[in-house]
Design a protein around this motif. Structure first.
Motif, PDB file in Angstrom:
ATOM      1  N   SER A   1     -26.187  17.918  53.772  1.00  0.00           N
ATOM      2  CA  SER A   1     -26.413  18.961  52.667  1.00  0.00           C
ATOM      3  C   SER A   1     -28.090  19.067  52.553  1.00  0.00           C
ATOM      4  CB  SER A   1     -26.229  18.608  51.255  1.00  0.00           C
ATOM      5  OG  SER A   1     -24.737  18.196  51.495  1.00  0.00           O
ATOM      6  N   ASP A   2     -28.854  17.791  52.898  1.00  0.00           N
ATOM      7  CA  ASP A   2     -30.266  17.905  52.908  1.00  0.00           C
ATOM      8  C   ASP A   2     -31.186  18.354  54.096  1.00  0.00           C
ATOM      9  OD1 ASP A   2     -29.850  16.583  50.471  1.00  0.00           O
ATOM     10  OD2 ASP A   2     -30.731  14.884  50.975  1.00  0.00           O
ATOM     11  N   GLU A   3     -30.368  18.600  55.230  1.00  0.00           N
ATOM     12  CA  GLU A   3     -30.750  18.949  56.323  1.00  0.00           C
ATOM     13  C   GLU A   3     -31.479  20.272  56.220  1.00  0.00           C
ATOM     14  OE1 GLU A   3     -29.620  19.395  61.085  1.00  0.00           O
ATOM     15  OE2 GLU A   3     -28.380  18.304  59.853  1.00  0.00           O
ATOM     16  N   LYS A   4     -32.496  20.702  56.924  1.00  0.00           N
ATOM     17  CA  LYS A   4     -32.968  22.063  57.098  1.00  0.00           C
ATOM     18  C   LYS A   4     -32.901  22.548  58.683  1.00  0.00           C
ATOM     19  CE  LYS A   4     -35.691  21.917  52.844  1.00  0.00           C
ATOM     20  NZ  LYS A   4     -36.841  21.468  52.257  1.00  0.00           N
ATOM     21  N   SER A   5     -32.550  23.755  58.751  1.00  0.00           N
ATOM     22  CA  SER A   5     -32.415  24.241  59.949  1.00  0.00           C
ATOM     23  C   SER A   5     -32.577  25.846  59.979  1.00  0.00           C
ATOM     24  CB  SER A   5     -31.159  24.068  60.804  1.00  0.00           C
ATOM     25  OG  SER A   5     -31.219  24.239  62.136  1.00  0.00           O
ATOM     26  N   ARG A   6     -32.778  26.443  61.270  1.00  0.00           N
ATOM     27  CA  ARG A   6     -32.796  28.041  61.215  1.00  0.00           C
ATOM     28  C   ARG A   6     -31.461  28.500  61.189  1.00  0.00           C
ATOM     29  NH1 ARG A   6     -36.042  30.570  65.326  1.00  0.00           N
ATOM     30  NH2 ARG A   6     -35.182  32.384  64.456  1.00  0.00           N
ATOM     31  N   CYS A   7     -31.422  29.734  60.450  1.00  0.00           N
ATOM     32  CA  CYS A   7     -30.267  30.345  60.309  1.00  0.00           C
ATOM     33  C   CYS A   7     -30.192  31.198  61.555  1.00  0.00           C
ATOM     34  CB  CYS A   7     -30.111  31.398  59.319  1.00  0.00           C
ATOM     35  SG  CYS A   7     -28.721  32.409  59.118  1.00  0.00           S
ATOM     36  N   MET A   8     -29.207  31.115  62.528  1.00  0.00           N
ATOM     37  CA  MET A   8     -29.001  31.919  63.914  1.00  0.00           C
ATOM     38  C   MET A   8     -28.140  33.104  63.606  1.00  0.00           C
ATOM     39  SD  MET A   8     -31.302  30.217  65.061  1.00  0.00           S
ATOM     40  CE  MET A   8     -31.485  30.864  66.694  1.00  0.00           C
ATOM     41  N   GLN A   9     -27.611  33.553  62.550  1.00  0.00           N
ATOM     42  CA  GLN A   9     -26.612  34.738  62.446  1.00  0.00           C
ATOM     43  C   GLN A   9     -27.642  35.873  62.956  1.00  0.00           C
ATOM     44  OE1 GLN A   9     -26.446  37.901  60.736  1.00  0.00           O
ATOM     45  NE2 GLN A   9     -24.375  37.847  60.866  1.00  0.00           N
ATOM     46  N   PRO A  10     -26.933  36.723  63.853  1.00  0.00           N
ATOM     47  CA  PRO A  10     -27.460  37.553  64.846  1.00  0.00           C
ATOM     48  C   PRO A  10     -28.554  38.865  63.681  1.00  0.00           C
ATOM     49  CG  PRO A  10     -25.331  37.370  65.726  1.00  0.00           C
ATOM     50  CD  PRO A  10     -25.561  36.249  64.358  1.00  0.00           C
ATOM     51  N   GLU A  11     -27.790  38.794  62.661  1.00  0.00           N
ATOM     52  CA  GLU A  11     -28.357  40.013  61.844  1.00  0.00           C
ATOM     53  C   GLU A  11     -29.685  39.556  60.959  1.00  0.00           C
ATOM     54  OE1 GLU A  11     -25.891  42.791  59.852  1.00  0.00           O
ATOM     55  OE2 GLU A  11     -24.250  42.152  61.144  1.00  0.00           O
ATOM     56  N   LEU A  12     -29.433  38.116  60.746  1.00  0.00           N
ATOM     57  CA  LEU A  12     -30.465  37.433  59.934  1.00  0.00           C
ATOM     58  C   LEU A  12     -31.530  36.743  60.793  1.00  0.00           C
ATOM     59  CD1 LEU A  12     -28.270  36.174  57.098  1.00  0.00           C
ATOM     60  CD2 LEU A  12     -29.731  38.161  57.059  1.00  0.00           C
ATOM     61  N   SER A  13     -31.341  36.356  62.320  1.00  0.00           N
ATOM     62  CA  SER A  13     -32.246  35.391  62.912  1.00  0.00           C
ATOM     63  C   SER A  13     -33.496  36.240  62.941  1.00  0.00           C
ATOM     64  CB  SER A  13     -31.480  35.381  64.131  1.00  0.00           C
ATOM     65  OG  SER A  13     -31.532  36.330  65.086  1.00  0.00           O
ATOM     66  N   ARG A  14     -33.671  37.401  62.891  1.00  0.00           N
ATOM     67  CA  ARG A  14     -35.184  38.011  63.182  1.00  0.00           C
ATOM     68  C   ARG A  14     -35.914  37.599  62.157  1.00  0.00           C
ATOM     69  NH1 ARG A  14     -35.137  43.882  61.097  1.00  0.00           N
ATOM     70  NH2 ARG A  14     -33.187  43.931  59.912  1.00  0.00           N
ATOM     71  N   PHE A  15     -35.302  37.113  60.872  1.00  0.00           N
ATOM     72  CA  PHE A  15     -36.019  36.974  59.933  1.00  0.00           C
ATOM     73  C   PHE A  15     -36.850  35.304  59.795  1.00  0.00           C
ATOM     74  CE2 PHE A  15     -33.615  40.337  58.024  1.00  0.00           C
ATOM     75  CZ  PHE A  15     -34.277  41.138  57.823  1.00  0.00           C
ATOM     76  N   GLU A  16     -36.178  34.657  60.691  1.00  0.00           N
ATOM     77  CA  GLU A  16     -36.608  33.341  61.086  1.00  0.00           C
ATOM     78  C   GLU A  16     -36.461  32.320  59.726  1.00  0.00           C
ATOM     79  OE1 GLU A  16     -40.542  32.871  62.930  1.00  0.00           O
ATOM     80  OE2 GLU A  16     -39.804  34.325  64.480  1.00  0.00           O
ATOM     81  N   LEU A  17     -35.277  32.626  59.048  1.00  0.00           N
ATOM     82  CA  LEU A  17     -34.943  31.977  58.079  1.00  0.00           C
ATOM     83  C   LEU A  17     -34.882  30.420  58.177  1.00  0.00           C
ATOM     84  CD1 LEU A  17     -32.411  34.525  56.314  1.00  0.00           C
ATOM     85  CD2 LEU A  17     -34.793  34.073  55.856  1.00  0.00           C
ATOM     86  N   GLU A  18     -35.492  29.656  57.321  1.00  0.00           N
ATOM     87  CA  GLU A  18     -35.079  28.083  57.372  1.00  0.00           C
ATOM     88  C   GLU A  18     -34.350  27.799  55.979  1.00  0.00           C
ATOM     89  OE1 GLU A  18     -37.382  24.811  58.868  1.00  0.00           O
ATOM     90  OE2 GLU A  18     -37.870  24.517  56.755  1.00  0.00           O
ATOM     91  N   VAL A  19     -33.014  27.167  56.168  1.00  0.00           N
ATOM     92  CA  VAL A  19     -32.263  26.963  55.106  1.00  0.00           C
ATOM     93  C   VAL A  19     -31.819  25.637  55.048  1.00  0.00           C
ATOM     94  CG1 VAL A  19     -31.394  29.430  55.072  1.00  0.00           C
ATOM     95  CG2 VAL A  19     -30.344  27.625  56.629  1.00  0.00           C
ATOM     96  N   SER A  20     -31.249  25.129  53.790  1.00  0.00           N
ATOM     97  CA  SER A  20     -30.828  23.881  53.935  1.00  0.00           C
ATOM     98  C   SER A  20     -29.268  23.751  53.976  1.00  0.00           C
ATOM     99  CB  SER A  20     -31.083  23.127  52.444  1.00  0.00           C
ATOM    100  OG  SER A  20     -30.122  23.721  51.373  1.00  0.00           O
TER     101      SER A  20
END
Length: 72
Positions: free
Chosen positions: A24-43
């Motif tokens: 739950s505490d881990e943070k990583s990039r969201c690699m969903q194809p439609e969202l990956s271009r935003f380089e979101l880092e999520v927990s």
């Protein structure tokens, strides 16, 4: 987007973790194809309606419903 389900990122196949059981505490990039271009880092506790089951991880999804409109 995906299949209209909602779930926590730690159980999503698009959570860019290298761990077989992300926490739950881990943070990583969201690699969903439609969202990956935003380089979101999520927990691991984040979530969205583009959620899809991550192989080998027990996660649950719930149907996604748009929020009720505000009356104000």
């Amino acid at each position: 987007m995906a299949d209209g389900q909602w779930g926590n990122c730690k159980g999503c196949k698009y959570f860019g973790s290298h761990h077989p059981q992300p926490g739950s505490d881990e943070k990583s990039r969201c690699m969903q194809p439609e969202l990956s271009r935003f380089e979101l880092e999520v927990s691991g506790d984040s979530g969205c309606n583009a959620w899809e089951t991550r192989a080998g991880v027990g996660g649950t999804a719930t149907p996604y419903h748009d929020p009720a409109p505000s009356i104000h």
